[in-house]
Design an enzyme around this catalytic site. Structure first.
Site, PDB file in Angstrom:
ATOM      1  N   GLY A  19       0.982  -1.123  -0.133  1.00  0.00           N
ATOM      2  CA  GLY A  19      -0.068   0.096   0.032  1.00  0.00           C
ATOM      3  C   GLY A  19       0.805   1.425  -0.039  1.00  0.00           C
ATOM      4  O   GLY A  19       0.687   2.104   0.897  1.00  0.00           O
ATOM      5  N   GLY A  23      -1.048   7.826   1.446  1.00  0.00           N
ATOM      6  CA  GLY A  23      -0.956   7.718   2.820  1.00  0.00           C
ATOM      7  C   GLY A  23       0.340   7.375   3.443  1.00  0.00           C
ATOM      8  O   GLY A  23       1.312   7.736   3.226  1.00  0.00           O
ATOM      9  N   ARG A  45      -2.605   0.698  -7.894  1.00  0.00           N
ATOM     10  CA  ARG A  45      -2.469   1.960  -8.809  1.00  0.00           C
ATOM     11  C   ARG A  45      -1.107   1.932  -9.295  1.00  0.00           C
ATOM     12  O   ARG A  45      -0.274   2.688  -8.732  1.00  0.00           O
ATOM     13  CB  ARG A  45      -3.120   3.118  -8.158  1.00  0.00           C
ATOM     14  CG  ARG A  45      -4.443   3.090  -7.863  1.00  0.00           C
ATOM     15  CD  ARG A  45      -4.789   4.456  -7.163  1.00  0.00           C
ATOM     16  NE  ARG A  45      -4.569   4.204  -5.920  1.00  0.00           N
ATOM     17  CZ  ARG A  45      -5.081   4.927  -4.724  1.00  0.00           C
ATOM     18  NH1 ARG A  45      -5.776   5.950  -5.030  1.00  0.00           N
ATOM     19  NH2 ARG A  45      -4.627   4.657  -3.585  1.00  0.00           N
ATOM     20  N   TYR A 160     -14.016  -3.612  11.243  1.00  0.00           N
ATOM     21  CA  TYR A 160     -12.593  -2.832  10.906  1.00  0.00           C
ATOM     22  C   TYR A 160     -11.761  -2.927  12.219  1.00  0.00           C
ATOM     23  O   TYR A 160     -10.802  -3.388  12.316  1.00  0.00           O
ATOM     24  CB  TYR A 160     -12.736  -1.403  10.487  1.00  0.00           C
ATOM     25  CG  TYR A 160     -11.616  -0.489  10.528  1.00  0.00           C
ATOM     26  CD1 TYR A 160     -10.570  -0.925   9.508  1.00  0.00           C
ATOM     27  CD2 TYR A 160     -10.887   0.256  11.467  1.00  0.00           C
ATOM     28  CE1 TYR A 160      -9.343  -0.483   9.392  1.00  0.00           C
ATOM     29  CE2 TYR A 160     -10.011   1.030  11.536  1.00  0.00           C
ATOM     30  CZ  TYR A 160      -8.827   0.631  10.377  1.00  0.00           C
ATOM     31  OH  TYR A 160      -7.716   1.062  10.333  1.00  0.00           O
ATOM     32  N   GLU A 196      -6.243   9.133   2.513  1.00  0.00           N
ATOM     33  CA  GLU A 196      -7.218   8.784   1.700  1.00  0.00           C
ATOM     34  C   GLU A 196      -8.134   7.699   2.281  1.00  0.00           C
ATOM     35  O   GLU A 196      -9.295   7.227   1.798  1.00  0.00           O
ATOM     36  CB  GLU A 196      -7.119   8.268   0.427  1.00  0.00           C
ATOM     37  CG  GLU A 196      -6.248   9.380  -0.575  1.00  0.00           C
ATOM     38  CD  GLU A 196      -5.452   8.666  -1.757  1.00  0.00           C
ATOM     39  OE1 GLU A 196      -5.977   7.398  -2.174  1.00  0.00           O
ATOM     40  OE2 GLU A 196      -4.552   9.198  -2.184  1.00  0.00           O
TER      41      GLU A 196
HETATM   42  P1  NAP Z   1      -4.800   5.127   2.339  1.00  0.00           P
HETATM   43  O1  NAP Z   1      -4.481   6.655   2.141  1.00  0.00           O
HETATM   44  O2  NAP Z   1      -6.256   4.917   1.999  1.00  0.00           O
HETATM   45  O3  NAP Z   1      -3.783   3.952   1.819  1.00  0.00           O
HETATM   46  C1  NAP Z   1      -4.141   2.815   1.685  1.00  0.00           C
HETATM   47  C2  NAP Z   1      -3.068   2.084   1.005  1.00  0.00           C
HETATM   48  O4  NAP Z   1      -3.495   0.808   0.949  1.00  0.00           O
HETATM   49  C3  NAP Z   1      -3.120   2.703  -0.421  1.00  0.00           C
HETATM   50  O5  NAP Z   1      -1.747   2.352  -0.967  1.00  0.00           O
HETATM   51  C4  NAP Z   1      -3.863   1.317  -1.313  1.00  0.00           C
HETATM   52  O6  NAP Z   1      -3.207   1.356  -2.552  1.00  0.00           O
HETATM   53  C5  NAP Z   1      -3.543   0.208  -0.543  1.00  0.00           C
HETATM   54  N1  NAP Z   1      -4.665  -0.758  -0.717  1.00  0.00           N
HETATM   55  C6  NAP Z   1      -6.064  -0.658  -0.292  1.00  0.00           C
HETATM   56  N2  NAP Z   1      -6.625  -1.955  -0.729  1.00  0.00           N
HETATM   57  C7  NAP Z   1      -5.729  -2.545  -1.403  1.00  0.00           C
HETATM   58  C8  NAP Z   1      -5.802  -3.669  -2.274  1.00  0.00           C
HETATM   59  N3  NAP Z   1      -6.986  -4.390  -2.435  1.00  0.00           N
HETATM   60  N4  NAP Z   1      -4.728  -4.085  -2.959  1.00  0.00           N
HETATM   61  C9  NAP Z   1      -3.623  -3.592  -2.899  1.00  0.00           C
HETATM   62  N5  NAP Z   1      -3.481  -2.451  -2.092  1.00  0.00           N
HETATM   63  C10 NAP Z   1      -4.349  -1.873  -1.471  1.00  0.00           C
HETATM   64  O7  NAP Z   1      -5.008   4.981   3.861  1.00  0.00           O
HETATM   65  P2  NAP Z   1      -4.061   4.992   5.048  1.00  0.00           P
HETATM   66  O8  NAP Z   1      -4.368   5.909   6.065  1.00  0.00           O
HETATM   67  O9  NAP Z   1      -2.530   5.265   4.677  1.00  0.00           O
HETATM   68  O10 NAP Z   1      -3.953   3.472   5.578  1.00  0.00           O
HETATM   69  C11 NAP Z   1      -2.826   2.464   5.833  1.00  0.00           C
HETATM   70  C12 NAP Z   1      -3.103   1.627   6.904  1.00  0.00           C
HETATM   71  O11 NAP Z   1      -3.191   2.368   7.951  1.00  0.00           O
HETATM   72  C13 NAP Z   1      -4.206   0.905   6.853  1.00  0.00           C
HETATM   73  O12 NAP Z   1      -3.959  -0.523   7.348  1.00  0.00           O
HETATM   74  C14 NAP Z   1      -5.143   1.581   7.725  1.00  0.00           C
HETATM   75  O13 NAP Z   1      -6.133   0.663   8.444  1.00  0.00           O
HETATM   76  C15 NAP Z   1      -4.175   2.077   8.953  1.00  0.00           C
HETATM   77  N6  NAP Z   1      -4.683   3.147   9.571  1.00  0.00           N
HETATM   78  C16 NAP Z   1      -5.058   4.214   9.200  1.00  0.00           C
HETATM   79  C17 NAP Z   1      -5.747   5.192  10.108  1.00  0.00           C
HETATM   80  C18 NAP Z   1      -5.983   6.645   9.625  1.00  0.00           C
HETATM   81  O14 NAP Z   1      -6.654   7.180  10.080  1.00  0.00           O
HETATM   82  N7  NAP Z   1      -5.773   7.075   8.241  1.00  0.00           N
HETATM   83  C19 NAP Z   1      -5.680   4.942  11.500  1.00  0.00           C
HETATM   84  C20 NAP Z   1      -5.101   3.914  11.880  1.00  0.00           C
HETATM   85  C21 NAP Z   1      -4.599   2.869  11.051  1.00  0.00           C
HETATM   86  P3  NAP Z   1      -4.290   1.012  -4.020  1.00  0.00           P
HETATM   87  O15 NAP Z   1      -5.602   1.828  -3.702  1.00  0.00           O
HETATM   88  O16 NAP Z   1      -3.415   1.561  -5.065  1.00  0.00           O
HETATM   89  O17 NAP Z   1      -4.531  -0.382  -4.181  1.00  0.00           O
END
Ligand code: NAP
Length: 262
Positions: A19, A23, A45, A160, A196
């Site tokens: 990923g 983010g 992507r 989640y 995102e």
């Molecule tokens: P994000 O900006 O939506 O990024 C998510 C990443 O995961 C993207 O690079 C996306 O790439 C990849 N991804 C999603 N579905 C996928 C799939 N089916 N196959 C391959 N890649 C996939 O979100 P983020 O906040 O950086 O999240 C990263 C991690 O942090 C996640 O595990 C999330 O649960 C955790 N987290 C986030 C928060 C928050 O508030 N943002 C808080 C706690 C934990 P593509 O779309 O290009 O595939």
């Protein structure tokens, strides 16, 4: 040896980040690259991966564009790593998502299944592919991106939160299996981070996503990447088991009491 000199040794690291197209994963890629690490970047992507690779250096980064929830694609991608990128020393299990915030009885079952597939099953699959090499070389670090949602429940967090509780327990259990080996495991547990994430959660509804971060100084992807890089850069004698971090103006919501008329 002090912390700074450990940081400088990132040149010997091959870091696979799932990923990395957005983010936290993208921020981790930039930080590790800045410190001289070699990178394997994944995400669906391809154009974003290619742009990031061009930015970080073509010979420093290798891209694998695939859907984590597709078992065959994941297997093929990991097995296709070229020489120079095969010996992964740091695996950052970051790809993940939340879909929806409806109460359990209204939630979309398919979205529940996708969260389990992405946040749990694909994390297990890639870990199971990479870990044997780490054990063989007696060198490695697995950094899982969990969440405060894995510890503190909130309305609509249902599946989640449960997937992130799995990630936390899996991290601790991995540590037990790896007892005595020079392989470390860290669970990073962020709260509110502006990425995102909410756009994905609310199925592309940008206004709804923006309202999540409105009026609050949320953490940034870079804040989390700093914790990831720090956990990897501390002296080998030390394992950071877990890091829980929240925006200053976010707290655990606490208990709710429903009062009835007497
Ligand atoms: P994000 O900006 O939506 O990024 C998510 C990443 O995961 C993207 O690079 C996306 O790439 C990849 N991804 C999603 N579905 C996928 C799939 N089916 N196959 C391959 N890649 C996939 O979100 P983020 O906040 O950086 O999240 C990263 C991690 O942090 C996640 O595990 C999330 O649960 C955790 N987290 C986030 C928060 C928050 O508030 N943002 C808080 C706690 C934990 P593509 O779309 O290009 O595939």
């Amino acid at each position: 040896m002090g912390l700074l000199s450990q940081v400088l040794s990132m040149e010997n690291q091959t870091v696979l980040i799932t990923g990395a197209t957005a983010g936290i994963g993208e921020a981790c890629a930039r930080r590790f690259a800045h410190l001289g690490a070699r990178l394997v970047l994944t995400g669906r992507r391809a154009e974003r991966l290619n742009a990031l690779r061009a930015e970080l250096g073509e010979e420093r980064a290798h891209c694998l564009a695939f859907d984590m929830t597709d078992k065959a694609q994941l297997t093929r991608a990991v097995e296709s790593l070229p020489p120079g990128f095969q010996e992964v020393t740091v695996l950052v299990n970051n790809a993940g998502a939340a879909y929806g915030m409806e109460p359990a009885w209204e939630a979309d079952m398919e979205e529940w299944e996708t969260m389990v597939e992405l946040n749990i099953t694909s994390l297990l699959r890639i870990t199971r592919k990479i870990l044997p090499g780490m054990v063989e070389r007696n060198r490695g670090h697995i950094v899982n991106i969990g969440s405060v949602a894995g510890t503190y429940p909130y309305p609509g967090g249902n599946v989640y939160g449960a997937t992130k509780a799995f990630v936390e327990q899996f991290s601790h259990n991995l540590r037990c299996d790896l007892h005595g080996k020079d392989i470390r495991v860290t669970n990073i547990e962020p709260g509110l981070v502006e990425t995102e994430f909410s756009v994905v959660r609310f199925r592309g509804d940008k206004d709804k996503a923006d309202s999540v971060y409105q009026g609050v100084d949320a953490m940034t992807a870079d804040d989390i990447a700093e914790a990831v890089v720090w956990s990897v850069s501390v002296p080998q004698r030390m394992n950071i088991n877990r890091i829980e971090m929240m925006a200053t103006h976010q707290t655990a919501a606490g208990f709710r009491i429903e009062r009835r008329a007497q």
